[in-house]
Write a protein that holds these residues in place. Structure first.
Motif, short mmCIF file in Angstrom:
data_model
loop_
_atom_site.label_atom_id
_atom_site.label_comp_id
_atom_site.label_asym_id
_atom_site.label_seq_id
_atom_site.Cartn_x
_atom_site.Cartn_y
_atom_site.Cartn_z
N PRO A 1 28.03 25.26 50.29
CA PRO A 1 29.50 25.30 50.24
C PRO A 1 30.13 23.98 49.78
O PRO A 1 31.21 23.98 49.20
CB PRO A 1 29.91 25.60 51.68
N ALA A 2 29.47 22.87 50.00
CA ALA A 2 30.00 21.58 49.54
C ALA A 2 30.10 21.56 48.02
O ALA A 2 31.05 21.00 47.46
CB ALA A 2 29.12 20.43 50.03
N LEU A 3 29.14 22.20 47.33
CA LEU A 3 29.19 22.28 45.87
C LEU A 3 30.42 23.06 45.43
O LEU A 3 31.13 22.64 44.51
CB LEU A 3 27.92 22.94 45.32
N ASP A 4 30.68 24.18 46.10
CA ASP A 4 31.86 24.98 45.76
C ASP A 4 33.14 24.15 45.93
O ASP A 4 34.04 24.21 45.09
CB ASP A 4 31.93 26.24 46.62
N MET B 1 33.36 20.85 45.78
CA MET B 1 33.38 19.81 44.74
C MET B 1 33.87 20.37 43.41
O MET B 1 34.67 19.75 42.71
CB MET B 1 31.99 19.20 44.58
N VAL B 2 33.39 21.56 43.08
CA VAL B 2 33.80 22.20 41.83
C VAL B 2 35.30 22.51 41.88
O VAL B 2 36.04 22.23 40.93
CB VAL B 2 32.96 23.47 41.56
N ALA B 3 35.77 23.04 43.01
CA ALA B 3 37.19 23.36 43.16
C ALA B 3 38.05 22.09 43.09
O ALA B 3 39.19 22.14 42.62
CB ALA B 3 37.43 24.08 44.48
N ASP B 4 37.50 20.97 43.54
CA ASP B 4 38.22 19.69 43.52
C ASP B 4 38.05 18.93 42.20
O ASP B 4 38.48 17.79 42.07
CB ASP B 4 37.75 18.80 44.67
N ASN B 5 37.41 19.58 41.21
CA ASN B 5 37.19 18.97 39.90
C ASN B 5 36.40 17.66 39.96
O ASN B 5 36.67 16.72 39.20
CB ASN B 5 38.51 18.76 39.15
N VAL B 6 35.42 17.60 40.85
CA VAL B 6 34.54 16.43 40.92
C VAL B 6 33.69 16.45 39.65
O VAL B 6 33.13 17.49 39.29
CB VAL B 6 33.66 16.48 42.19
N LEU C 1 29.26 13.32 52.69
CA LEU C 1 29.34 12.52 51.46
C LEU C 1 30.81 12.25 51.13
O LEU C 1 31.56 13.19 50.83
CB LEU C 1 28.66 13.25 50.31
N PRO C 2 31.22 10.99 51.16
CA PRO C 2 32.61 10.67 50.83
C PRO C 2 32.81 10.53 49.32
O PRO C 2 32.16 9.71 48.67
CB PRO C 2 32.84 9.34 51.54
N ILE C 3 33.69 11.34 48.77
CA ILE C 3 33.98 11.30 47.33
C ILE C 3 35.49 11.43 47.16
O ILE C 3 36.08 12.40 47.64
CB ILE C 3 33.25 12.44 46.57
N ASN C 4 36.09 10.46 46.49
CA ASN C 4 37.54 10.47 46.22
C ASN C 4 38.36 10.68 47.49
O ASN C 4 39.33 11.45 47.49
CB ASN C 4 37.88 11.54 45.18
N GLY C 5 37.97 10.04 48.58
CA GLY C 5 38.73 10.12 49.82
C GLY C 5 38.49 11.37 50.64
O GLY C 5 39.15 11.58 51.65
N LYS C 6 37.57 12.22 50.23
CA LYS C 6 37.27 13.45 50.97
C LYS C 6 35.81 13.43 51.42
O LYS C 6 34.94 12.96 50.70
CB LYS C 6 37.54 14.67 50.07
N THR D 1 25.87 15.51 40.63
CA THR D 1 24.43 15.25 40.49
C THR D 1 24.00 14.13 41.43
O THR D 1 22.98 14.24 42.12
CB THR D 1 24.08 14.90 39.03
N HIS D 2 24.78 13.07 41.49
CA HIS D 2 24.48 11.96 42.38
C HIS D 2 24.48 12.42 43.84
O HIS D 2 23.58 12.08 44.62
CB HIS D 2 25.48 10.83 42.16
N ALA D 3 25.47 13.21 44.21
CA ALA D 3 25.56 13.74 45.57
C ALA D 3 24.36 14.64 45.88
O ALA D 3 23.77 14.57 46.96
CB ALA D 3 26.87 14.51 45.74
N GLY D 4 23.99 15.47 44.91
CA GLY D 4 22.86 16.38 45.10
C GLY D 4 21.55 15.64 45.27
O GLY D 4 20.74 15.98 46.14
#
Length: 135
Positions: free
Chosen positions: A61-64, A66-71, A17-22, A77-80
């Protein structure tokens, strides 16, 4: 009989899932979990909290990350939901959600608001025509 290469050499069942360039990597669930997800995505009694619990576990781990990256939470929710549909349905269903889920919000919010405004304007115009005819 043809010699088949090891599937893992060229097939990756995970979701990216690409979010903010990651790129966030969501691991494909085992068969039993995928079967549960297939039932979940068609269950009309699933609550928002149950859905969130499922997609947070699925993101893993992707959730962790995302949280660390302040998504923002709505993006998570959309990603999930995309992951739920990808693994519980199929890749095309997940991609459709990823690219088009905002249409539902538009139809539920923006379009009715515009329709109400248009209807109000039409009613005012009709009233003005009626007043002009009476004169």
């Amino acid at each position: 009989m043809p010699h088949l290469r090891d599937l893992t050499e060229f097939y990756d069942p995970n979701l990216y899932l690409p979010i903010n360039g990651k790129q966030y990597k969501v691991l494909a669930p085992p068969k039993k979990k995928a079967d549960e997800l297939r039932l979940l995505i068609v269950d009309k009694t699933v609550t928002l909290q149950q859905e969130r619990d499922e997609f947070e576990a699925l993101l893993g781990p992707a959730l962790d990350e995302m949280v660390a990256d302040n998504v923002p939470d709505p993006v998570i929710t959309h990603a999930g939901r995309t992951a739920l549909l990808h693994f519980g349905g199929n890749a095309k269903l997940g991609a459709a959600n990823w690219h088009l889920s905002q249409l539902g919000e538009l139809a539920a919010g923006v379009l009715p608001a515009n329709a109400k405004a248009a209807a109000s304007q039409t009613t005012k115009q009709a009233g003005n025509r009626t007043q002009r005819r009476r004169r």
